[in-house]
Design an enzyme around this catalytic site. Structure first.
Site, PDB file in Angstrom:
ATOM      1  N   ARG A   1      -1.548  -0.936  -8.399  1.00 12.04           N
ATOM      2  CA  ARG A   1      -2.916  -0.498  -8.086  1.00 12.04           C
ATOM      3  C   ARG A   1      -2.973   1.023  -8.275  1.00 12.04           C
ATOM      4  NH1 ARG A   1      -3.775  -1.061  -2.052  1.00 12.04           N
ATOM      5  NH2 ARG A   1      -4.034  -3.265  -2.503  1.00 12.04           N
TER       6      ARG A   1
ATOM      7  N   THR B   1     -11.208   2.055  -7.445  1.00 10.70           N
ATOM      8  CA  THR B   1     -12.077   3.211  -7.250  1.00 10.70           C
ATOM      9  C   THR B   1     -13.535   2.769  -7.098  1.00 10.70           C
ATOM     10  OG1 THR B   1     -12.785   5.343  -8.164  1.00 10.70           O
ATOM     11  CG2 THR B   1     -12.378   3.579  -9.757  1.00 10.70           C
TER      12      THR B   1
ATOM     13  N   ASP C   1       0.850  -1.194   0.000  1.00  6.25           N
ATOM     14  CA  ASP C   1       0.000   0.000   0.000  1.00  6.25           C
ATOM     15  C   ASP C   1       0.887   1.246   0.000  1.00  6.25           C
ATOM     16  OD1 ASP C   1      -2.234  -1.606   0.231  1.00  6.25           O
ATOM     17  OD2 ASP C   1      -2.654  -1.118   2.318  1.00  6.25           O
ATOM     18  N   MET C   2       0.342   2.371  -0.512  1.00  7.33           N
ATOM     19  CA  MET C   2       1.103   3.620  -0.460  1.00  7.33           C
ATOM     20  C   MET C   2       0.530   4.493   0.641  1.00  7.33           C
ATOM     21  SD  MET C   2       3.756   4.958  -1.678  1.00  7.33           S
ATOM     22  CE  MET C   2       4.221   4.494  -3.344  1.00  7.33           C
TER      23      MET C   2
HETATM   24  C1  LIG Z   1      -8.698  -1.553  -3.137  1.00  8.08           C
HETATM   25  C2  LIG Z   1      -8.302  -0.193  -2.681  1.00  8.08           C
HETATM   26  C3  LIG Z   1      -7.044  -0.005  -2.141  1.00  8.08           C
HETATM   27  C4  LIG Z   1      -6.632   1.274  -1.749  1.00  8.08           C
HETATM   28  N1  LIG Z   1      -5.341   1.469  -1.329  1.00  8.08           N
HETATM   29  C5  LIG Z   1      -4.912   2.725  -1.048  1.00  8.08           C
HETATM   30  C6  LIG Z   1      -3.543   2.996  -0.767  1.00  8.08           C
HETATM   31  O1  LIG Z   1      -2.695   2.100  -0.767  1.00  8.08           O
HETATM   32  N2  LIG Z   1      -3.203   4.272  -0.490  1.00  8.08           N
HETATM   33  C7  LIG Z   1      -4.109   5.318  -0.503  1.00  8.08           C
HETATM   34  O2  LIG Z   1      -3.721   6.468  -0.272  1.00  8.08           O
HETATM   35  N3  LIG Z   1      -5.406   5.067  -0.757  1.00  8.08           N
HETATM   36  C8  LIG Z   1      -5.824   3.807  -1.035  1.00  8.08           C
HETATM   37  N4  LIG Z   1      -7.147   3.586  -1.330  1.00  8.08           N
HETATM   38  C9  LIG Z   1      -8.153   4.652  -1.059  1.00  8.08           C
HETATM   39  C10 LIG Z   1      -8.327   5.556  -2.239  1.00  8.08           C
HETATM   40  O3  LIG Z   1      -7.168   6.325  -2.426  1.00  8.08           O
HETATM   41  C11 LIG Z   1      -9.523   6.502  -2.033  1.00  8.08           C
HETATM   42  O4  LIG Z   1      -9.329   7.287  -0.918  1.00  8.08           O
HETATM   43  C12 LIG Z   1     -10.847   5.793  -1.904  1.00  8.08           C
HETATM   44  O5  LIG Z   1     -10.932   4.684  -2.740  1.00  8.08           O
HETATM   45  C13 LIG Z   1     -11.988   6.747  -2.289  1.00  8.08           C
HETATM   46  O6  LIG Z   1     -11.820   7.191  -3.617  1.00  8.08           O
HETATM   47  P1  LIG Z   1     -12.808   6.789  -4.810  1.00  8.08           P
HETATM   48  O7  LIG Z   1     -11.976   6.629  -6.047  1.00  8.08           O
HETATM   49  O8  LIG Z   1     -13.614   5.627  -4.451  1.00  8.08           O
HETATM   50  O9  LIG Z   1     -13.655   8.102  -5.048  1.00  8.08           O
HETATM   51  P2  LIG Z   1     -14.688   8.857  -4.109  1.00  8.08           P
HETATM   52  O10 LIG Z   1     -15.031  10.085  -4.879  1.00  8.08           O
HETATM   53  O11 LIG Z   1     -14.170   9.025  -2.736  1.00  8.08           O
HETATM   54  O12 LIG Z   1     -15.911   7.874  -4.028  1.00  8.08           O
HETATM   55  C14 LIG Z   1     -16.749   7.632  -5.148  1.00  8.08           C
HETATM   56  C15 LIG Z   1     -18.121   7.291  -4.613  1.00  8.08           C
HETATM   57  O13 LIG Z   1     -18.045   6.062  -3.881  1.00  8.08           O
HETATM   58  C16 LIG Z   1     -18.863   6.137  -2.718  1.00  8.08           C
HETATM   59  N5  LIG Z   1     -17.998   5.976  -1.529  1.00  8.08           N
HETATM   60  C17 LIG Z   1     -16.669   6.192  -1.457  1.00  8.08           C
HETATM   61  N6  LIG Z   1     -16.217   5.885  -0.234  1.00  8.08           N
HETATM   62  C18 LIG Z   1     -17.297   5.474   0.470  1.00  8.08           C
HETATM   63  C19 LIG Z   1     -17.475   5.011   1.802  1.00  8.08           C
HETATM   64  N7  LIG Z   1     -16.450   4.900   2.636  1.00  8.08           N
HETATM   65  N8  LIG Z   1     -18.718   4.640   2.184  1.00  8.08           N
HETATM   66  C20 LIG Z   1     -19.753   4.728   1.344  1.00  8.08           C
HETATM   67  N9  LIG Z   1     -19.644   5.161   0.062  1.00  8.08           N
HETATM   68  C21 LIG Z   1     -18.442   5.540  -0.360  1.00  8.08           C
HETATM   69  C22 LIG Z   1     -19.552   7.475  -2.750  1.00  8.08           C
HETATM   70  O14 LIG Z   1     -20.798   7.313  -3.398  1.00  8.08           O
HETATM   71  C23 LIG Z   1     -18.656   8.329  -3.604  1.00  8.08           C
HETATM   72  O15 LIG Z   1     -19.339   9.360  -4.238  1.00  8.08           O
HETATM   73  C24 LIG Z   1      -7.553   2.351  -1.795  1.00  8.08           C
HETATM   74  C25 LIG Z   1      -8.819   2.152  -2.343  1.00  8.08           C
HETATM   75  C26 LIG Z   1      -9.194   0.915  -2.796  1.00  8.08           C
HETATM   76  C27 LIG Z   1     -10.536   0.754  -3.426  1.00  8.08           C
END
Ligand SMILES: Cc1cc2nc3c(=O)[nH]c(=O)nc-3n(C[C@H](O)[C@H](O)[C@H](O)COP(=O)(O)OP(=O)(O)OC[C@H]3O[C@@H](n4cnc5c(N)ncnc54)[C@H](O)[C@@H]3O)c2cc1C
Length: 302
Positions: free
Chosen positions: A177, A219, A125-126
């Site tokens: 990722r 995402t 993870d980052m």
């Molecule tokens: C498999 C995976 C691994 C990841 N690993 C890392 C990592 O190593 N380092 C890092 O910095 N980040 C990591 N992340 C987190 C990532 O960076 C984002 O912060 C997170 O995924 C939210 O971004 P999004 O692209 O889903 O967009 P967003 O705009 O946040 O979400 C899109 C839509 O999804 C829904 N949603 C999002 N989150 C939630 C929630 N918690 N509960 C309910 N609905 C929600 C909402 O409807 C929102 O409008 C990871 C994410 C995933 C999916």
């Protein structure tokens, strides 16, 4: 996010832990590895693959790093024993990155070697921007030892993400990722607007596909998922040449749609005693957070 939601996010540190726990239950497999196994088995039976994550990051003593190394090794052994379709993910700070880089390297190397012997893979993870250089250094060091069963993460909000990816591609590519990024970073190094992050995400995905990387498209953003479909089609990729990734408990409807349209989907399955910090991060991203928290506060315990 609405004013009420922003207010709830700001006051989260004052919300009693049991209430945070009740609301965040959907995001966590449980406290024990056995609970994670149950969750992964259920996901596998519905066609999803998984990546298992032991919660807990910033540690203060190297003994904790050693203990985490052993726990993560036991995750891989358990995955193998139960024949689960799951990799594992790790934060290098759990393995001592901020205390002793060499000790961290020894810990992660030992995990990657064990995973390799079991035919499995580890994703690193980052974390926040202060750790990015050291994380890439460790990744390249592992690769230079011939350990290729390790993947990295790129955060699209970082301005340096594209040069980092181009360097990775020039050094042989691999598994990566792509996510937006979760930490609060200054504007000097990170895109801040939703649109800028989205645009960079889509651009990076094309750069990664052009460079032959195997990408985990991580995402829950339906706009980015649609754009990714376009990019996959333009590059003529087969379903085994990329995958989508989502966090446990988030956007399950979208998750099912992606799977049912023939794409592979990996669910990130966190578990462990240190569930609180992770839960707060997830709740902050939940657009319905206010409703969930109020419901938990005012509903009677079962
Ligand atoms: C498999 C995976 C691994 C990841 N690993 C890392 C990592 O190593 N380092 C890092 O910095 N980040 C990591 N992340 C987190 C990532 O960076 C984002 O912060 C997170 O995924 C939210 O971004 P999004 O692209 O889903 O967009 P967003 O705009 O946040 O979400 C899109 C839509 O999804 C829904 N949603 C999002 N989150 C939630 C929630 N918690 N509960 C309910 N609905 C929600 C909402 O409807 C929102 O409008 C990871 C994410 C995933 C999916």
């Amino acid at each position: 996010m609405s004013l009420l939601n922003r207010l709830v996010v700001a006051t989260l540190p004052f919300v009693p832990k049991p209430i945070v726990g009740a609301v965040a239950r959907r995001y966590i497999a449980g406290v024990t590895l056995e609970e994670a196994v149950v969750q992964i088995r259920s996901l596998n039976s519905r066609g999803f693959v998984a990546t298992t994550d032991l919660l807990g990051e910033y540690i203060t003593r190297l003994e904790e790093a050693g203990a985490n190394e052993k726990l993560i090794e036991s995750i891989f052994q358990t995955i193998g024993r139960h024949r689960l379709l799951s990799t594992a993910s790790v934060k290098l700070s759990q393995l001592g990155l901020l205390l002793d880089t060499e000790a961290c390297y020894r810990n992660v190397r030992s995990i990657v070697v064990l995973a390799e012997s079991l035919g499995n893979r580890l994703t690193i993870d980052m974390e926040d921007s202060s750790t990015v250089d050291a994380t890439w250094d460790i990744y390249y060091r592992l690769r230079s030892e011939g350990l290729t069963n390790v993947g990295m993460v790129s955060q699209a909000y970082l301005r340096r993400a594209e040069p980092d990816i181009r360097t990775m591609i020039s050094r042989g590519g691999g598994e990566i990722r792509l996510c937006k990024g979760i930490y609060v970073e200054p504007e000097s190094i990170a895109f801040k607007s939703r649109e800028d992050v989205r645009n960079n995400f889509s651009r990076l995905l094309d750069v990664m596909f052009d460079g032959g990387c195997r990408v985990g498209i991580a995402t829950h953003d339906d706009v980015l998922v649609d754009k990714a479909y376009g990019s996959i089609a333009r590059h003529g990729l087969k379903p085994n040449e990329y995958e989508f990734q989502m966090l446990l408990g988030v956007q399950e409807g979208l998750r099912n749609t992606i799977l049912s349209t023939g794409h592979s989907l990996r669910v990130y399955v966190p578990f462990g005693e240190h569930w609180y910090a992770y839960s707060v991060r997830r709740l902050r991203e939940n657009p319905q957070i206010a409703g969930y928290v109020f419901k938990a506060m005012f509903s009677r315990p079962a």
